[in-house]
Scaffold this active site. Structure first.
Site, PDB file in Angstrom:
ATOM      1  N   ASP A 147       4.910  -4.787   6.101  1.00 15.70           N
ATOM      2  CA  ASP A 147       5.525  -6.103   6.491  1.00 15.70           C
ATOM      3  C   ASP A 147       5.448  -7.263   5.373  1.00 15.70           C
ATOM      4  OD1 ASP A 147       2.774  -6.423   6.147  1.00 15.70           O
ATOM      5  OD2 ASP A 147       2.435  -7.593   7.984  1.00 15.70           O
TER       6      ASP A 147
ATOM      7  N   THR B 255       3.979   2.670   5.711  1.00 14.16           N
ATOM      8  CA  THR B 255       2.650   2.398   5.685  1.00 14.16           C
ATOM      9  C   THR B 255       1.919   3.182   6.681  1.00 14.16           C
ATOM     10  OG1 THR B 255       0.904   0.397   6.659  1.00 14.16           O
ATOM     11  CG2 THR B 255       3.546   0.641   7.480  1.00 14.16           C
TER      12      THR B 255
ATOM     13  N   ASP C  20       2.123  -0.525  11.806  1.00 13.84           N
ATOM     14  CA  ASP C  20       1.958  -1.798  12.384  1.00 13.84           C
ATOM     15  C   ASP C  20       3.232  -2.643  12.249  1.00 13.84           C
ATOM     16  OD1 ASP C  20       1.975  -1.981   9.796  1.00 13.84           O
ATOM     17  OD2 ASP C  20       0.246  -3.501   9.452  1.00 13.84           O
TER      18      ASP C  20
ATOM     19  N   ASP D   3      -0.347   2.244   8.470  1.00 13.47           N
ATOM     20  CA  ASP D   3      -0.966   1.611   9.563  1.00 13.47           C
ATOM     21  C   ASP D   3      -0.139   1.474  10.908  1.00 13.47           C
ATOM     22  OD1 ASP D   3      -2.964   0.974   7.876  1.00 13.47           O
ATOM     23  OD2 ASP D   3      -1.956  -1.153   7.097  1.00 13.47           O
TER      24      ASP D   3
ATOM     25  N   ARG E  68      -5.596  -1.725   9.040  1.00 13.26           N
ATOM     26  CA  ARG E  68      -5.712  -3.238   9.258  1.00 13.26           C
ATOM     27  C   ARG E  68      -5.997  -3.834  10.458  1.00 13.26           C
ATOM     28  NH1 ARG E  68      -1.135  -6.357   5.773  1.00 13.26           N
ATOM     29  NH2 ARG E  68       0.004  -5.250   7.466  1.00 13.26           N
TER      30      ARG E  68
ATOM     31  N   ARG F 198       1.201  -5.277  -5.577  1.00 16.21           N
ATOM     32  CA  ARG F 198       1.473  -6.775  -5.041  1.00 16.21           C
ATOM     33  C   ARG F 198       1.750  -7.566  -5.825  1.00 16.21           C
ATOM     34  NH1 ARG F 198      -0.203  -5.084   0.250  1.00 16.21           N
ATOM     35  NH2 ARG F 198      -1.866  -3.390   0.362  1.00 16.21           N
TER      36      ARG F 198
ATOM     37  N   GLY G 224       0.810  -1.232   0.006  1.00 17.45           N
ATOM     38  CA  GLY G 224      -0.122  -0.045   0.032  1.00 17.45           C
ATOM     39  C   GLY G 224       0.895   1.047   0.021  1.00 17.45           C
TER      40      GLY G 224
END
Length: 319
Positions: free
Chosen positions: A103, A125, A129, A127, A171, A72, A11
């Site tokens: 990740d 990202t 995360d 996120d 996410r 992707r 992303g």
């Protein structure tokens, strides 16, 4: 080390262009050639690789998205696809690679590193995360985008005396919802890292209404539940005019904040330094305000948790 490549994968995130710019210009400063890999690992396998110079990264530090595009790649998950990528490195004379992404991108970077391609990862990202770093590139911008949107929603929520459920991205991580929720003074913040009870949420909303509160805001991280489903339950239990807004991909776009531009610039420069020092298989991060380097394997195997003290503070401040 004579020539390095740079790619963005997964992303997109605001600040990726600032990181690309830093990698390219720091490498050229040290006399290296730079190759831009377009469309992530897909472009690496297909050979969609272009030379980059100082001009190719001019006037991009303020732009969202990524000039190298991103995608992707299922083929890269296969041994055959990975071998194609390694062969393409040799064909283009690339000695090292900087991967900017999340990740999944880091898993690809580890594969290339294990196959003998010096690779450094930069966490990009919204996120937030990725373990072993306090912040990822794009997170701060996404949070500020959510804050701006919720502040506008608050105006109409107050005017019509409505309850609003606002679903944000992230996410399986609740960081965006958590930081934005505290910053906007949301009545409830729902994150996947903490259990919640709708009945308790409704009771809290009713207490607010009883003391004259004109509106309520509930921020929901996408990993904690669907905004429309939660809004429907609240509507059934209260009978109130409850509206739902899913902010969606506006959170991934826009001009990066000063924080993200600075973070991306520092991380991009550090990635080049590590390659020049002969290091590889590392992830750049920021811990306690200092730029760090951690083994990608450690980052991939370390559980990521948000600041739950902030979650507790959100509950205290929204009584």
């Amino acid at each position: 080390m004579r020539k390095i490549g740079v790619l963005t994968s997964g992303g997109d995130a605001p600040g990726m262009n600032a990181a690309i710019r830093a990698v390219v210009r720091k490498a050229i400063y040290h006399g290296l050639e730079v190759a831009g890999v377009r469309r992530g690992y897909t472009g690496l396998i297909s050979g969609d690789i272009v030379p980059m110079d100082l001009g190719s990264v001019g006037d991009i530090i303020h732009r969202g998205g990524t000039i190298l595009q991103t995608a992707r790649c299922d083929e890269f998950r296969t041994e055959a696809g990975q071998d194609k990528a390694v062969a393409m490195f040799k064909q283009h004379g690339i000695d090292g690679l900087v991967v900017i992404g999340g990740d999944g991108s880091f898993r690809g970077a580890k594969i290339l590193s294990d196959k003998g391609i010096p690779t450094i990862g930069i966490p990009g990202t919204i996120d937030n995360d990725i373990p072993c770093t306090d912040y990822t590139i794009g997170f701060d911008t996404a949070v500020n985008t959510v804050i701006d949107a919720v502040d506008k929603i608050r105006d109409t929520a107050t005017s019509h005396e409505r309850t609003y459920v606002i679903e944000v991205m992230g996410r399986n991580a609740g960081d965006i919802a958590l930081l934005a929720g505290v910053a906007v003074g949301a009545e409830n913040v729902l994150v996947p890292e903490a259990k919640y009870d709708i009945a308790t949420i409704v009771e809290k909303l009713k207490r607010g209404a009883a003391r004259g509160k004109k509106h309520s805001l509930i921020l929901v991280a996408e990993g904690a539940g669907k905004g429309f489903a939660i809004g429907e339950v609240i509507r059934e239990l209260t009978g109130w005019d409850t509206r739902v807004t899913v902010l969606g991909h506006i959170q991934r776009g826009g001009s990066p904040t000063a924080f993200d531009r600075m973070l991306a610039s520092k991380m991009g420069a550090k990635a080049v330094d590590l390659l020049l020092e002969g290091d590889q298989g590392k992830m750049i991060g920021v811990l306690g305000g200092k730029i760090t380097a951690t083994d990608i394997t450690e980052a991939l195997n370390t559980p990521r948790q948000p600041d739950m003290s902030l979650y507790e503070l959100a509950g205290v401040l929204s009584i």
